[in-house]
Design a protein around this motif. Structure first.
Motif, PDB file in Angstrom:
ATOM      1  N   GLN A 112       0.844  -1.210   0.000  1.00  0.00           N
ATOM      2  CA  GLN A 112       0.000   0.000   0.000  1.00  0.00           C
ATOM      3  C   GLN A 112       0.876   1.257   0.000  1.00  0.00           C
ATOM      4  N   ALA A 113       1.940   1.222   0.804  1.00  0.00           N
ATOM      5  CA  ALA A 113       2.826   2.389   0.896  1.00  0.00           C
ATOM      6  C   ALA A 113       3.490   2.669  -0.460  1.00  0.00           C
ATOM      7  N   PHE A 114       3.895   1.613  -1.176  1.00  0.00           N
ATOM      8  CA  PHE A 114       4.502   1.809  -2.503  1.00  0.00           C
ATOM      9  C   PHE A 114       3.466   2.289  -3.513  1.00  0.00           C
ATOM     10  N   ASN A 115       2.259   1.776  -3.403  1.00  0.00           N
ATOM     11  CA  ASN A 115       1.201   2.272  -4.286  1.00  0.00           C
ATOM     12  C   ASN A 115       0.923   3.761  -4.023  1.00  0.00           C
ATOM     13  N   ASP A 116       0.934   4.143  -2.751  1.00  0.00           N
ATOM     14  CA  ASP A 116       0.738   5.562  -2.412  1.00  0.00           C
ATOM     15  C   ASP A 116       1.868   6.417  -2.988  1.00  0.00           C
ATOM     16  N   PHE A 155       8.677  -1.858  -9.997  1.00  0.00           N
ATOM     17  CA  PHE A 155       9.218  -2.540  -8.820  1.00  0.00           C
ATOM     18  C   PHE A 155       8.142  -3.422  -8.171  1.00  0.00           C
ATOM     19  N   LEU A 156       6.952  -2.867  -7.975  1.00  0.00           N
ATOM     20  CA  LEU A 156       5.867  -3.657  -7.368  1.00  0.00           C
ATOM     21  C   LEU A 156       5.572  -4.902  -8.198  1.00  0.00           C
ATOM     22  N   LEU A 157       5.485  -4.728  -9.506  1.00  0.00           N
ATOM     23  CA  LEU A 157       5.175  -5.873 -10.369  1.00  0.00           C
ATOM     24  C   LEU A 157       6.295  -6.913 -10.328  1.00  0.00           C
ATOM     25  N   ASN A 158       7.550  -6.438 -10.345  1.00  0.00           N
ATOM     26  CA  ASN A 158       8.676  -7.379 -10.286  1.00  0.00           C
ATOM     27  C   ASN A 158       8.702  -8.159  -8.980  1.00  0.00           C
ATOM     28  N   ARG A 159       8.195  -7.543  -7.940  1.00  0.00           N
ATOM     29  CA  ARG A 159       8.187  -8.220  -6.649  1.00  0.00           C
ATOM     30  C   ARG A 159       6.991  -9.168  -6.483  1.00  0.00           C
ATOM     31  N   ARG A 190       7.891  17.293   0.247  1.00  0.00           N
ATOM     32  CA  ARG A 190       6.881  16.294   0.627  1.00  0.00           C
ATOM     33  C   ARG A 190       7.295  14.914   0.104  1.00  0.00           C
ATOM     34  N   VAL A 191       7.784  14.882  -1.137  1.00  0.00           N
ATOM     35  CA  VAL A 191       8.210  13.611  -1.734  1.00  0.00           C
ATOM     36  C   VAL A 191       9.426  13.046  -0.985  1.00  0.00           C
ATOM     37  N   THR A 192      10.384  13.915  -0.648  1.00  0.00           N
ATOM     38  CA  THR A 192      11.567  13.465   0.102  1.00  0.00           C
ATOM     39  C   THR A 192      11.139  12.822   1.418  1.00  0.00           C
ATOM     40  N   ALA A 193      10.250  13.473   2.144  1.00  0.00           N
ATOM     41  CA  ALA A 193       9.794  12.941   3.439  1.00  0.00           C
ATOM     42  C   ALA A 193       9.138  11.582   3.248  1.00  0.00           C
ATOM     43  N   SER A 194       8.362  11.454   2.193  1.00  0.00           N
ATOM     44  CA  SER A 194       7.659  10.211   1.929  1.00  0.00           C
ATOM     45  C   SER A 194       8.641   9.081   1.597  1.00  0.00           C
ATOM     46  N   ILE A 195       9.694   9.396   0.836  1.00  0.00           N
ATOM     47  CA  ILE A 195      10.688   8.381   0.493  1.00  0.00           C
ATOM     48  C   ILE A 195      11.502   7.983   1.722  1.00  0.00           C
ATOM     49  N   HIS A 196      11.833   8.950   2.562  1.00  0.00           N
ATOM     50  CA  HIS A 196      12.547   8.622   3.801  1.00  0.00           C
ATOM     51  C   HIS A 196      11.693   7.706   4.674  1.00  0.00           C
ATOM     52  N   ASP A 197      10.400   7.980   4.709  1.00  0.00           N
ATOM     53  CA  ASP A 197       9.484   7.155   5.499  1.00  0.00           C
ATOM     54  C   ASP A 197       9.435   5.717   4.946  1.00  0.00           C
ATOM     55  N   LEU A 198       9.377   5.608   3.612  1.00  0.00           N
ATOM     56  CA  LEU A 198       9.394   4.279   2.982  1.00  0.00           C
ATOM     57  C   LEU A 198      10.674   3.537   3.331  1.00  0.00           C
ATOM     58  N   TYR A 199      11.787   4.258   3.282  1.00  0.00           N
ATOM     59  CA  TYR A 199      13.086   3.638   3.577  1.00  0.00           C
ATOM     60  C   TYR A 199      13.096   3.123   5.012  1.00  0.00           C
ATOM     61  N   GLU A 255      13.153  -5.494   4.651  1.00  0.00           N
ATOM     62  CA  GLU A 255      12.772  -5.600   3.237  1.00  0.00           C
ATOM     63  C   GLU A 255      13.948  -5.064   2.416  1.00  0.00           C
ATOM     64  N   TYR A 256      15.073  -5.828   2.448  1.00  0.00           N
ATOM     65  CA  TYR A 256      16.330  -5.337   1.874  1.00  0.00           C
ATOM     66  C   TYR A 256      16.266  -5.122   0.364  1.00  0.00           C
ATOM     67  N   GLN A 257      15.435  -5.897  -0.307  1.00  0.00           N
ATOM     68  CA  GLN A 257      15.380  -5.770  -1.768  1.00  0.00           C
ATOM     69  C   GLN A 257      14.826  -4.426  -2.239  1.00  0.00           C
ATOM     70  N   ALA A 258      14.165  -3.721  -1.331  1.00  0.00           N
ATOM     71  CA  ALA A 258      13.609  -2.422  -1.713  1.00  0.00           C
ATOM     72  C   ALA A 258      14.628  -1.302  -1.509  1.00  0.00           C
ATOM     73  N   LEU A 259      15.681  -1.573  -0.727  1.00  0.00           N
ATOM     74  CA  LEU A 259      16.574  -0.484  -0.320  1.00  0.00           C
ATOM     75  C   LEU A 259      17.381   0.146  -1.465  1.00  0.00           C
ATOM     76  N   PRO A 260      17.923  -0.641  -2.429  1.00  0.00           N
ATOM     77  CA  PRO A 260      18.672   0.024  -3.509  1.00  0.00           C
ATOM     78  C   PRO A 260      17.815   1.022  -4.302  1.00  0.00           C
ATOM     79  N   LEU A 261      16.582   0.629  -4.579  1.00  0.00           N
ATOM     80  CA  LEU A 261      15.687   1.542  -5.310  1.00  0.00           C
ATOM     81  C   LEU A 261      15.439   2.810  -4.486  1.00  0.00           C
TER      82      LEU A 261
END
Ligand SMILES: [Fe+2]
Ligand SMILES: [Fe+2]
Length: 166
Positions: free
Chosen positions: A9-13, A61-65, A97-106, A114-120
């Motif tokens: 959900q977070a990646f979809n957001d 990324f979502l589809l590949n996962r 706003r986008v930076t904050a959201s990406i930091h939150d995802l990280y 969820e290490y596979q998401a970290l390089p992206l």
């Protein structure tokens, strides 16, 4: 292995947020085009296209996962700006706003191992440093130009020369 539902959900957001940025920049491009500031308009069009590619990176990324892509609703972007400075300030606010959201995802992906998401996400963290820095610089320069038409036209020409890959 697919990610958990709440990370999905977070990646979809995040996809929706990137496409909202695309919308915001298109609205800004229209504002400048109508005022014959075609260099600023071109810069905003390129920015919009870049946001589209950002959304698609998360989409793929979502589809590949093996996760599900569910696109969210896009709100109408802000329009009816009062000045050139106001447009670039809105652009900087959007990037923050986008930076904050990406930091939150990280943070969430790290906490969930969820290490596979970290390089992206790392790529996006670097990208946001670039974006905030370039937009802040423009905000400062248009503030300096103020109501000096010649200075604004100079900046308009300079920004219009930005390449599509920058
Ligand atoms: Fe973006
Ligand atoms: Fe951006």
């Amino acid at each position: 292995m697919a990610m958990t539902e709440d990370l999905e959900q977070a990646f979809n957001d995040q996809i929706t947020l990137e496409f909202s940025s695309e919308f915001a920049y298109l609205q800004m491009a229209a504002y400048f085009e109508q005022r014959d500031l075609s260099g600023f308009a071109e810069w905003m069009r390129l920015q919009a296209a870049e946001e589209h590619t950002h959304g698609m990176k998360f989409f793929d990324f979502l589809l590949n996962r093996g996760n599900t892509v569910t696109l969210g609703a896009l709100d109408a972007p802000k329009s009816g700006f009062g000045s050139v400075v106001e447009v670039f300030e809105a652009s900087l606010a959007q990037e923050k706003r986008v930076t904050a959201s990406i930091h939150d995802l990280y943070a969430r992906c790290s906490a969930a191992s969820e290490y596979q998401a970290l390089p992206l996400l790392h790529w996006f963290i670097d990208e946001q440093v670039e974006e905030e820095s370039s937009v802040s610089k423009i905000v400062e320069q248009v503030r300096m130009a103020g109501s000096d038409g010649a200075a604004l036209l100079f900046l308009d020409r300079e920004l219009g020369e930005r390449g599509p890959t920058e």
